[in-house]
Every structure is written in structure tokens, then in C-alpha cells.
Write an enzyme that holds these catalytic residues in place. Sequence first.
Site, PDB file in Angstrom:
ATOM      1  N   GLU A 161      -2.842  -0.668   2.249  1.00  0.00           N
ATOM      2  CA  GLU A 161      -4.003  -0.251   3.055  1.00  0.00           C
ATOM      3  C   GLU A 161      -4.547  -1.303   4.020  1.00  0.00           C
ATOM      4  O   GLU A 161      -5.689  -1.746   3.901  1.00  0.00           O
ATOM      5  CB  GLU A 161      -5.135   0.223   2.138  1.00  0.00           C
ATOM      6  CG  GLU A 161      -4.790   1.437   1.314  1.00  0.00           C
ATOM      7  CD  GLU A 161      -5.932   1.927   0.443  1.00  0.00           C
ATOM      8  OE1 GLU A 161      -5.924   3.107   0.047  1.00  0.00           O
ATOM      9  OE2 GLU A 161      -6.851   1.121   0.152  1.00  0.00           O
ATOM     10  N   GLU A 369      -1.018   7.160  -3.761  1.00  0.00           N
ATOM     11  CA  GLU A 369      -2.291   7.345  -4.464  1.00  0.00           C
ATOM     12  C   GLU A 369      -2.870   8.698  -4.093  1.00  0.00           C
ATOM     13  O   GLU A 369      -2.842   9.096  -2.929  1.00  0.00           O
ATOM     14  CB  GLU A 369      -3.344   6.280  -4.096  1.00  0.00           C
ATOM     15  CG  GLU A 369      -3.077   4.886  -4.606  1.00  0.00           C
ATOM     16  CD  GLU A 369      -4.176   3.901  -4.203  1.00  0.00           C
ATOM     17  OE1 GLU A 369      -5.331   4.346  -3.942  1.00  0.00           O
ATOM     18  OE2 GLU A 369      -3.898   2.700  -4.126  1.00  0.00           O
TER      19      GLU A 369
END
Length: 473
Positions: A161, A369
Amino acid sequence: MNKEFLWGSATAAYQCEGGWKEGGKGLSNWDVFCHSEKNSVNPVTGDVACDFYHHYEEDIRMLAEGGQNAYRFSIAWTRILPDGTGRKSQEGIDFYHRVIDTCRKYHVEPLVTLYHYDLPESIYEAGGWENRNIVEQFVEYARICFEEYGQKVNYWVTINEPNYETLCCYGFGNYPPNVKDLGRRWRAMHHMLLASARAVAVFRELKLPGMVGLVSDSYPIAVLTDNEAHKKAAHMADLFFNLCVNDVCVKGAYPQDFVDQLKKDGYDLSYMKEEDPSIFADGCVDYLGINAYNRYIAEPADGPETNLGVNNTGDGKKTKFQIGNWFSLGEDSEMEKTPWGMEINPRSIYDLLMDLKRLYPQIPVIITENGVGNYDEVVDGQIHDQYRIAYLEGYVDWIERAMEDGCTVLGYFVWSTMDVYSWINGYKKRYGLVYIDYDSDDLVRIPKDSYYWYKNKIQNRRKSFNGKIHSIY
């Protein structure tokens, strides 16, 4: 290499390991931040967390008993190189050998992330991701991991991320260095993407088996009003959240209109060097890891002011998010939301995957995720998290629909394997399939209803999902 669809769950080192001063581990920026006065919203630490450092076999065994065939976890840079560079820690290296070997013992495919927010404090103090020296420091660290574990691991993530971490660090200001300065954000993100590309090149230089990718938090961007101003806002939001990372990883270059907008805004782009485009081009990923939670509703910005708010308290209060002259985020009042303001909209994963198929038709995706955090409670020794089951069920169903419509998805990981330290949100916001009793002496694990739901879902869908991915291998 595993040719089955990856059904798993995920954690990150600082959020679950504990053992913050054990095994020769050095200090990370999160170790220092959590013990400082800046950690004021939910002033708890990850010193112990779930104590995965001592419970890893129990946790991996429970994961396998729940039908999962894959586990995503991150390596703590400071366990491998306690000072960030130079001296290696054999204790730390051996710990992850044990974790990987335990995965293999239980027939669980490890998906290993090299960097998930926790940076060696010595590197952080020298400027962290804002200092270009970190690119070679990360490559040094990555090479050690590849050489140590490369014959045991088939799926690697370089960095987790780049978008969301830098947004927290330099937008919301709730992660260290706790500032609000988007110019510094773009510099840090650029160096993250360079480090990832260089690590990918090292992976290929070593001729290792398997695949290497980057994990991007990505969002489908929607509008509630169909006019040109809202469409422009949606494009600017797409640049801000998605394309500035995904295009670089998959295509090897920033979108030109993204760079043009940064120049128009007056940002100092001197950190973009002449050699960088070739580094990006040589470091394109084998797959794109996607952390998928919700969608964003784009609206035109109402002026030049940037206002970045975030809810880390779970009190249900609304926050404003606007990037001046780019876009503002709105909301759909008809959609259910969590106390932290996240929209519950499983259909959004289908829209996102179809967007990715259109933009990057040759690149496979792993959902690294997906999950929902909320307040869980124990009732008669059980956790009835039906809200989580409904959310996850919807996402899995829409992922299968996207695969039927031509998207290449290789795996799906629930966030998280067990309840973890949720960064600034602390411990009350729970995401896990397994409940952690933080008040018990041995941090007792209790499978939630969602754990058993996931086991049944995997059993029921394994054959159909496997049949949709074989062409990629």
C-alpha cells in the site's frame, strides 16, 4: 508451484508478532512512535499484540484446520537487519524460516510481504521514504530475503500500500512522521515505487521460482450525478488513489495527466530523476495484489482547500476528504456503513476487478486483503459475527462473477487471520476470523462464526474457483 486458487487470510508483522525486543530485533519507527506522546488517539502499542512470535504454529495450524491453503504475512525488516543495513540477525532469519517451514508442514502456501509499514528507526530518522538512499537499502534487505527464502516461497510482495501508507503519513498525519504535506507524500511514494521496481529486478536476476508483485489498496470510483464535472472529479480521484501506483507497477510509467497535475499544483518534482523511467520499466510486476475494502464516491471539489479527515475512533462521526481543485469524496446515504465510516458494498469488488481487467488485461490479480472491522463481543464463549459473514460472502460471490466475466484472479485473502493491532485504531476494531482474548494470560484464541463460515465456503467453492485459473500457469 501451487496451481490451486489461494484461499487464505493475512496479517502484518507489527500488527501481530509482538516480541518487540526479542530475537535480536531492532527498533522500528512504529516501536518508537507507539511509545511516544504522538500516539494519542488510541494510546496502545504492538509490543505484544497477538504474540504471533510465540504462537505462530498454533495460528498456522488453526488457519489450515479452517480449510485455508495460503497465509499472507510480512517480514519485519528489523528482525533481518536490526539497524536497517549492514549486520544481519541470524535469530531473525531463522524465525521466518520456522514460520515458512510451519506453513509447509500444514500444506499452507506462504505469500510473503517484505515491507508492511514498519521501517527500521535508523532509516526513518534519516528521512525514511523521503530519502532516496532508502531505495538501495531496501534492495539490500530484499536480496537477503530472496536468497534466504526464495526456494521456499512462490509468492512475494515487495511493498504494501504505497498509496494508503503515504496518505496516512503525509495526508491524515496519523502515522509517523505525523505531518500534513502532500508534497512530501509524493516524494515518499515515488521512492517506494522505485524500491519495489529495483527489488523486482533483483528477484528476476536471482532467477527465483514463483511470482513477485506489489500490493495496492485500490478503489472503484463512482459518481452519483452523471455530468462532466463529476466525471472529471472521478478521474482525478482515480489518479490520486489508483493510477499513480498501479500504472507504474504494471505499465512502468506514471499517467501523464497525473504528472501534469502535480506540476500545475506547483509541487517540487526534482526527486524524479532521468533514470527513473527505465527503472520502472524494468521492474513491472508479475501480478498485482489488491487490498479491496470499499468504493469511493467522487464529487467536484468546492474550492482550492485541501481538507483530509479520518475517523480512527469508531464513533460514527463523518469526516471531510477533499483535495483542493482535484475532487472531494461524498457518500451514498442509502448504503450501510461501519462506525468508522466504511461503506458496506460487496458489489464494489466486481466493479474494481472489471476496471482492472480493462486497464491491465494481461496482469493477474490476487485479492491480498478484504475484510471489515467492527466491535466483536463474546457471548457464552462464542463470537456471532454475522455482519462479517454477510460482507465476506458478498465479496466472494462478486469475485466469482468477475472471474466468470474474464478477470484473472489467483487468490483471496481475508483480513485478518486473527484479531490484530489495528494501527491507530488500536485493539477494539477487530477484523479477525479468530478472536484474541487480550485480557487472558495466554492470549486465548477463539474461532468466530466467520471462521467456520469461511471453512465451509472454501469447501463448497474450491473446485469451481480452481477451474477458472489454470490457464494462467
